[in-house]
Design a protein around this motif. Sequence first.
Motif, PDB file in Angstrom:
ATOM      1  N   MET A   1       0.748  -1.256  -0.072  1.00 56.42           N
ATOM      2  CA  MET A   1       0.017   0.057   0.003  1.00 56.42           C
ATOM      3  C   MET A   1       0.886   1.234   0.029  1.00 56.42           C
ATOM      4  SD  MET A   1      -3.146  -0.942   0.293  1.00 56.42           S
ATOM      5  CE  MET A   1      -4.099   0.140   0.934  1.00 56.42           C
ATOM      6  N   VAL A   2       0.514   2.006  -0.625  1.00 53.28           N
ATOM      7  CA  VAL A   2       1.400   3.545  -0.971  1.00 53.28           C
ATOM      8  C   VAL A   2       0.210   4.529  -0.979  1.00 53.28           C
ATOM      9  CG1 VAL A   2       2.614   4.912  -2.302  1.00 53.28           C
ATOM     10  CG2 VAL A   2       3.223   2.648  -2.041  1.00 53.28           C
ATOM     11  N   GLY A   3       0.289   5.303   0.131  1.00 52.27           N
ATOM     12  CA  GLY A   3      -0.690   6.531   0.131  1.00 52.27           C
ATOM     13  C   GLY A   3      -2.204   5.857   0.290  1.00 52.27           C
ATOM     14  N   GLY A   4      -2.347   4.802   0.949  1.00 52.58           N
ATOM     15  CA  GLY A   4      -3.598   4.124   1.130  1.00 52.58           C
ATOM     16  C   GLY A   4      -4.193   3.400  -0.111  1.00 52.58           C
ATOM     17  N   LYS A   5      -3.291   3.398  -1.108  1.00 50.83           N
ATOM     18  CA  LYS A   5      -3.756   2.918  -2.420  1.00 50.83           C
ATOM     19  C   LYS A   5      -2.788   1.526  -2.556  1.00 50.83           C
ATOM     20  CE  LYS A   5      -2.681   6.534  -4.459  1.00 50.83           C
ATOM     21  NZ  LYS A   5      -2.539   7.636  -3.690  1.00 50.83           N
ATOM     22  N   PRO A   6      -3.459   0.239  -3.231  1.00 47.49           N
ATOM     23  CA  PRO A   6      -2.700  -0.848  -3.491  1.00 47.49           C
ATOM     24  C   PRO A   6      -1.651  -0.524  -4.463  1.00 47.49           C
ATOM     25  CG  PRO A   6      -4.859  -0.960  -4.350  1.00 47.49           C
ATOM     26  CD  PRO A   6      -4.820   0.241  -3.735  1.00 47.49           C
ATOM     27  N   LEU A   7      -0.445  -1.194  -4.298  1.00 48.48           N
ATOM     28  CA  LEU A   7       0.606  -0.769  -5.061  1.00 48.48           C
ATOM     29  C   LEU A   7       0.595  -1.875  -6.475  1.00 48.48           C
ATOM     30  CD1 LEU A   7       3.538   0.621  -5.057  1.00 48.48           C
ATOM     31  CD2 LEU A   7       4.558  -1.439  -4.015  1.00 48.48           C
TER      32      LEU A   7
ATOM     33  N   ARG B   1       9.389   2.489  -2.649  1.00 50.95           N
ATOM     34  CA  ARG B   1      10.537   2.006  -2.216  1.00 50.95           C
ATOM     35  C   ARG B   1      10.489   1.167  -1.077  1.00 50.95           C
ATOM     36  NH1 ARG B   1      14.805   2.893   0.795  1.00 50.95           N
ATOM     37  NH2 ARG B   1      13.747   4.891   1.721  1.00 50.95           N
ATOM     38  N   ARG B   2      10.401   1.927   0.242  1.00 53.80           N
ATOM     39  CA  ARG B   2      10.312   1.119   1.359  1.00 53.80           C
ATOM     40  C   ARG B   2       9.368  -0.003   1.416  1.00 53.80           C
ATOM     41  NH1 ARG B   2       8.309   4.828   4.914  1.00 53.80           N
ATOM     42  NH2 ARG B   2       8.389   6.686   3.098  1.00 53.80           N
ATOM     43  N   ALA B   3       8.415   0.229   0.579  1.00 59.47           N
ATOM     44  CA  ALA B   3       7.264  -0.951   0.867  1.00 59.47           C
ATOM     45  C   ALA B   3       7.795  -2.110   0.056  1.00 59.47           C
ATOM     46  CB  ALA B   3       6.003  -0.567   0.217  1.00 59.47           C
ATOM     47  N   LEU B   4       8.824  -1.938  -1.011  1.00 63.92           N
ATOM     48  CA  LEU B   4       9.342  -2.942  -1.723  1.00 63.92           C
ATOM     49  C   LEU B   4      10.627  -3.619  -1.049  1.00 63.92           C
ATOM     50  CD1 LEU B   4       9.187  -1.387  -5.377  1.00 63.92           C
ATOM     51  CD2 LEU B   4       7.904  -3.482  -4.701  1.00 63.92           C
ATOM     52  N   GLY B   5      10.935  -2.947   0.234  1.00 68.78           N
ATOM     53  CA  GLY B   5      12.079  -3.560   0.815  1.00 68.78           C
ATOM     54  C   GLY B   5      13.483  -3.007   0.089  1.00 68.78           C
TER      55      GLY B   5
ATOM     56  N   SER C   1       7.256  11.732  -1.899  1.00 66.29           N
ATOM     57  CA  SER C   1       7.128  11.013  -0.685  1.00 66.29           C
ATOM     58  C   SER C   1       6.426   9.598  -1.176  1.00 66.29           C
ATOM     59  CB  SER C   1       6.311  11.585   0.071  1.00 66.29           C
ATOM     60  OG  SER C   1       4.921  11.998  -0.142  1.00 66.29           O
ATOM     61  N   GLU C   2       5.345   9.621  -2.033  1.00 66.78           N
ATOM     62  CA  GLU C   2       4.647   8.241  -2.443  1.00 66.78           C
ATOM     63  C   GLU C   2       5.951   7.665  -3.073  1.00 66.78           C
ATOM     64  OE1 GLU C   2       0.942   8.594  -3.975  1.00 66.78           O
ATOM     65  OE2 GLU C   2       0.232   9.386  -2.391  1.00 66.78           O
ATOM     66  N   MET C   3       6.836   7.907  -3.866  1.00 67.73           N
ATOM     67  CA  MET C   3       7.783   7.358  -4.775  1.00 67.73           C
ATOM     68  C   MET C   3       8.526   6.521  -3.446  1.00 67.73           C
ATOM     69  SD  MET C   3       8.705   9.938  -7.674  1.00 67.73           S
ATOM     70  CE  MET C   3      10.270   9.035  -8.346  1.00 67.73           C
TER      71      MET C   3
ATOM     72  N   GLU D   1      19.961  10.569  -0.414  1.00 67.36           N
ATOM     73  CA  GLU D   1      20.836   9.611   0.457  1.00 67.36           C
ATOM     74  C   GLU D   1      20.212   8.164   0.015  1.00 67.36           C
ATOM     75  OE1 GLU D   1      16.545  10.578   2.338  1.00 67.36           O
ATOM     76  OE2 GLU D   1      18.355  11.517   1.589  1.00 67.36           O
ATOM     77  N   THR D   2      19.018   8.231  -0.909  1.00 72.26           N
ATOM     78  CA  THR D   2      18.884   6.791  -1.353  1.00 72.26           C
ATOM     79  C   THR D   2      18.786   6.606  -2.804  1.00 72.26           C
ATOM     80  OG1 THR D   2      16.329   7.265  -1.365  1.00 72.26           O
ATOM     81  CG2 THR D   2      17.153   6.338   0.625  1.00 72.26           C
ATOM     82  N   CYS D   3      18.843   7.515  -3.617  1.00 72.92           N
ATOM     83  CA  CYS D   3      18.881   7.522  -4.913  1.00 72.92           C
ATOM     84  C   CYS D   3      20.244   7.491  -5.580  1.00 72.92           C
ATOM     85  CB  CYS D   3      18.054   8.727  -5.531  1.00 72.92           C
ATOM     86  SG  CYS D   3      17.779   8.725  -7.311  1.00 72.92           S
TER      87      CYS D   3
END
Length: 133
Positions: A1-7, A84-88, A78-80, A113-115
């Motif tokens: 879920m991202v922003g309350g929506k399914p990924l 990224r975090r949801a995908l681990g 922020s949703e991107m 820091e992550t890109c």
Amino acid sequence: MVGGKPLVIYIEGNGPVPCMFVGAAGLFMKKGMMPESLNRTFTFYFVDLWDKPILETAESAARPEEAYANLDWDIITSEMDEARRALGLGHIVMMGQSAAGAMPIEYATRYPETCLLAIPVAFSPAWTEAARG
């Protein structure tokens, strides 16, 4: 879920470098869209954050321009990062095509820091916030 929506996601490749392809990624969610040589270098995560989930209600479906009108670079990036975090995923390459080419550039400026790298494909830099100054 991202922003309350399914990924909505499609994964292709088995390379050591994770690459998140954002924007109208649904257009690329087909086996064989990326050359085999790139699939050996990258694992592509085709992520479509705003394809259909943003139009969840009958009201927003009737007026989709209003549903998208509330998006700004802070929400988009922020949703991107939430995806990224949801995908681990830790450090990643961000990629976007055409008008969505601004997305990896904006993400890289907000999340250095992550890109690892931002790859805009077939894109005019004049569409970024920084270019409009």
